[in-house]
Design a protein around this motif. Structure first.
Motif, mmCIF file in Angstrom:
data_model
loop_
_atom_site.group_PDB
_atom_site.id
_atom_site.type_symbol
_atom_site.label_atom_id
_atom_site.label_comp_id
_atom_site.label_asym_id
_atom_site.label_seq_id
_atom_site.Cartn_x
_atom_site.Cartn_y
_atom_site.Cartn_z
ATOM 1 N N ALA A 121 0.736 -1.238 0.104
ATOM 2 C CA ALA A 121 0.216 -0.014 0.031
ATOM 3 C C ALA A 121 0.964 1.352 -0.024
ATOM 4 C CB ALA A 121 -1.013 -0.010 1.367
ATOM 5 N N ALA A 122 0.299 2.264 -0.130
ATOM 6 C CA ALA A 122 1.073 3.594 -0.080
ATOM 7 C C ALA A 122 1.433 3.890 1.467
ATOM 8 C CB ALA A 122 0.220 4.973 -0.554
ATOM 9 N N HIS A 123 2.737 4.275 1.617
ATOM 10 C CA HIS A 123 3.165 4.516 2.821
ATOM 11 C C HIS A 123 3.742 5.739 3.141
ATOM 12 C CE1 HIS A 123 2.764 0.845 4.917
ATOM 13 N NE2 HIS A 123 2.981 0.281 3.854
ATOM 14 N N ARG A 124 3.869 6.627 1.827
ATOM 15 C CA ARG A 124 4.378 7.844 1.959
ATOM 16 C C ARG A 124 3.552 8.957 1.567
ATOM 17 N NH1 ARG A 124 10.081 8.773 -1.612
ATOM 18 N NH2 ARG A 124 11.140 9.462 0.021
ATOM 19 N N PHE A 125 2.836 9.666 2.628
ATOM 20 C CA PHE A 125 1.633 10.609 2.580
ATOM 21 C C PHE A 125 2.603 11.670 3.028
ATOM 22 C CE2 PHE A 125 -0.340 6.756 3.001
ATOM 23 C CZ PHE A 125 -1.634 6.729 2.516
ATOM 24 N N PRO A 126 1.923 12.754 2.294
ATOM 25 C CA PRO A 126 2.713 14.082 2.536
ATOM 26 C C PRO A 126 2.018 14.638 3.950
ATOM 27 C CG PRO A 126 0.930 14.242 0.762
ATOM 28 C CD PRO A 126 0.927 12.949 1.169
ATOM 29 N N VAL A 127 2.469 15.873 4.700
ATOM 30 C CA VAL A 127 2.034 16.333 5.766
ATOM 31 C C VAL A 127 0.750 17.295 5.205
ATOM 32 C CG1 VAL A 127 2.308 17.423 7.861
ATOM 33 C CG2 VAL A 127 4.105 16.145 6.892
ATOM 34 N N PRO A 128 -0.295 17.047 5.618
ATOM 35 C CA PRO A 128 -1.313 18.155 5.323
ATOM 36 C C PRO A 128 -1.072 19.447 6.137
ATOM 37 C CG PRO A 128 -2.557 16.044 6.343
ATOM 38 C CD PRO A 128 -1.037 16.124 6.219
ATOM 39 N N MET A 134 -3.405 13.747 10.428
ATOM 40 C CA MET A 134 -4.133 12.795 9.427
ATOM 41 C C MET A 134 -3.559 11.365 9.648
ATOM 42 S SD MET A 134 -4.317 12.849 5.458
ATOM 43 C CE MET A 134 -2.613 11.901 5.203
ATOM 44 N N LEU A 135 -4.362 10.454 9.654
ATOM 45 C CA LEU A 135 -3.837 8.980 9.840
ATOM 46 C C LEU A 135 -4.150 8.418 8.526
ATOM 47 C CD1 LEU A 135 -5.947 8.321 13.180
ATOM 48 C CD2 LEU A 135 -3.452 8.601 12.814
ATOM 49 N N ALA A 136 -2.950 7.549 8.169
ATOM 50 C CA ALA A 136 -2.820 7.169 6.797
ATOM 51 C C ALA A 136 -3.294 5.597 6.489
ATOM 52 C CB ALA A 136 -1.407 7.327 6.352
ATOM 53 N N HIS A 137 -2.888 4.998 7.354
ATOM 54 C CA HIS A 137 -3.212 3.385 7.424
ATOM 55 C C HIS A 137 -3.236 2.615 8.561
ATOM 56 C CE1 HIS A 137 0.761 1.862 8.091
ATOM 57 N NE2 HIS A 137 1.398 2.833 7.340
ATOM 58 N N GLU A 138 -3.784 1.542 8.583
ATOM 59 C CA GLU A 138 -3.801 0.536 9.609
ATOM 60 C C GLU A 138 -2.542 -0.247 10.316
ATOM 61 O OE1 GLU A 138 -6.974 -2.533 9.633
ATOM 62 O OE2 GLU A 138 -8.044 -1.169 10.987
ATOM 63 N N ARG A 161 -5.087 3.117 13.758
ATOM 64 C CA ARG A 161 -4.562 3.852 12.402
ATOM 65 C C ARG A 161 -3.325 4.781 12.922
ATOM 66 N NH1 ARG A 161 -7.553 3.233 8.224
ATOM 67 N NH2 ARG A 161 -6.755 4.907 7.299
ATOM 68 N N VAL A 162 -2.517 4.769 12.010
ATOM 69 C CA VAL A 162 -1.250 5.695 12.159
ATOM 70 C C VAL A 162 -0.804 6.450 10.962
ATOM 71 C CG1 VAL A 162 -0.069 4.013 13.501
ATOM 72 C CG2 VAL A 162 0.460 3.845 11.183
ATOM 73 N N ASN A 163 -0.148 7.503 11.071
ATOM 74 C CA ASN A 163 0.260 8.274 9.899
ATOM 75 C C ASN A 163 1.564 7.645 9.145
ATOM 76 O OD1 ASN A 163 2.001 8.884 12.238
ATOM 77 N ND2 ASN A 163 2.221 11.089 11.769
ATOM 78 N N SER A 164 1.927 8.131 8.100
ATOM 79 C CA SER A 164 2.968 7.337 7.534
ATOM 80 C C SER A 164 3.604 8.102 6.360
ATOM 81 C CB SER A 164 2.317 6.362 6.581
ATOM 82 O OG SER A 164 3.136 5.137 6.067
ATOM 83 N N ARG A 165 5.086 8.319 6.469
ATOM 84 C CA ARG A 165 5.748 9.044 5.721
ATOM 85 C C ARG A 165 7.204 8.370 5.430
ATOM 86 N NH1 ARG A 165 4.443 13.291 9.217
ATOM 87 N NH2 ARG A 165 6.662 13.646 9.810
ATOM 88 N N HIS A 166 7.284 7.262 4.814
ATOM 89 C CA HIS A 166 8.496 6.574 4.705
ATOM 90 C C HIS A 166 8.445 5.751 3.268
ATOM 91 C CE1 HIS A 166 6.744 2.326 6.022
ATOM 92 N NE2 HIS A 166 5.824 3.367 6.281
ATOM 93 N N HIS A 167 9.669 5.484 2.658
ATOM 94 C CA HIS A 167 9.558 4.666 1.337
ATOM 95 C C HIS A 167 10.587 3.683 1.856
ATOM 96 C CE1 HIS A 167 13.590 5.407 -0.784
ATOM 97 N NE2 HIS A 167 13.701 6.123 0.425
ATOM 98 N N TRP A 204 6.058 4.880 12.286
ATOM 99 C CA TRP A 204 4.965 5.930 11.721
ATOM 100 C C TRP A 204 5.796 7.203 12.492
ATOM 101 C CZ3 TRP A 204 3.705 2.211 15.109
ATOM 102 C CH2 TRP A 204 3.194 2.510 16.366
ATOM 103 N N HIS A 205 4.955 8.317 12.770
ATOM 104 C CA HIS A 205 5.472 9.548 13.429
ATOM 105 C C HIS A 205 4.602 9.976 14.697
ATOM 106 C CE1 HIS A 205 8.868 10.790 10.910
ATOM 107 N NE2 HIS A 205 7.958 10.041 10.008
ATOM 108 N N PRO A 206 4.710 9.099 15.692
ATOM 109 C CA PRO A 206 3.804 9.635 17.168
ATOM 110 C C PRO A 206 4.002 10.860 17.472
ATOM 111 C CG PRO A 206 5.783 7.876 17.605
ATOM 112 C CD PRO A 206 5.779 8.057 16.159
#
Ligand code: MN
Length: 238
Positions: A121-128, A134-138, A161-167, A204-206
């Motif tokens: 799945a997508a794991h690289r979501f920009p910071v809105p 914003m939570l990206a995936h479970e 659910r957590v946020n996600s900004r990694h490749h 993720w980024h707690p």
């Protein structure tokens, strides 16, 4: 108050606030310091986010998508992990931090999830800009892990659910560690070393949630472990 060493990075403020907010002093540490000076009188180590660990550090040839960290940062942070673990210092590792932790302890990394993990799945979501939480995936959390205990108020069954900004992500797990959370696509989202006082890495980024408290128990438990150290309490059997 316990003193936490926080590795320097470009987006420091949320890490600093997340740690200070649960009652610890912060020392920012970076490659301008020796590992010894960085950890002198420190009660815990927080490894922060940033660019990729050089694949040469885990014996792999380089994928084109790898983006190197600042010169010396890999060596410095791997040195921090080694020294912290030798002293059984509480260690909390976030995003790039979980990757540094896994490599320092003998593991390897997926160098680029989109091109190397079919079906991920997508794991690289920009910071809105106006929605930092914003939570990206479970993630699915391992029962009976420390992480499950810390996230108990957020878990629905074993998921949250957590946020996600990694490749990148943990590939071969370092010896002695356990995977304690995965995304539904199988990407590793948390690891722990149960032999250590407190040694947790999350992908993720707690820290981004310090204002609203969603992942505050992670920072509380980390600083509590560091506080026990300050008070001279033997928590090795807790
Ligand atoms: Mn993710």
């Amino acid at each position: 108050m316990p003193l936490i060493a926080v590795s320097g990075c470009r987006k420091l403020e949320d890490y600093r606030q997340a740690v200070a907010n649960v009652g610890a002093d912060v020392r920012i540490v970076d490659v301008s310091m020796s590992v010894g000076d960085a950890l002198e009188d420190v009660d815990g180590l927080l490894l922060t986010g940033g660019e990729d660990v050089a694949p040469e550090k885990y014996g792999e040839s380089r994928h084109a998508a790898v983006a190197d960290a600042a010169p010396g940062r890999d060596e410095f942070e791997i040195g921090l992990v080694d020294a912290a673990r030798a002293r059984n210092l509480p260690l909390f590792a976030i995003c790039r931090g979980i990757q540094v932790l896994n490599v320092a302890c003998g593991g390897t990394l997926v160098q680029d999830i989109p091109s190397q993990v079919p079906g991920a799945a997508a794991h690289r979501f920009p910071v809105p800009p106006h929605e930092p939480f914003m939570l990206a995936h479970e993630i699915w959390v391992e029962k009976d892990s420390r992480l499950a205990d810390l996230l108990r108020d957020r878990l629905d069954q074993d998921a949250c659910r957590v946020n996600s900004r990694h490749h990148q992500a943990v590939k071969a797990l370092a010896p002695g560690f356990c995977v304690t959370a995965t995304a539904p696509d199988g990407i590793v989202e948390a690891i722990e070393d149960p032999a250590m006082r407190f040694c947790l890495g999350v992908q993720w980024h707690p820290e981004n949630f310090w204002r609203t408290g969603e992942f505050r128990p992670l920072f509380e438990a980390f600083v509590e472990a560091a506080s026990a150290r300050t008070r001279g309490v033997d928590t090795s059997r807790m």
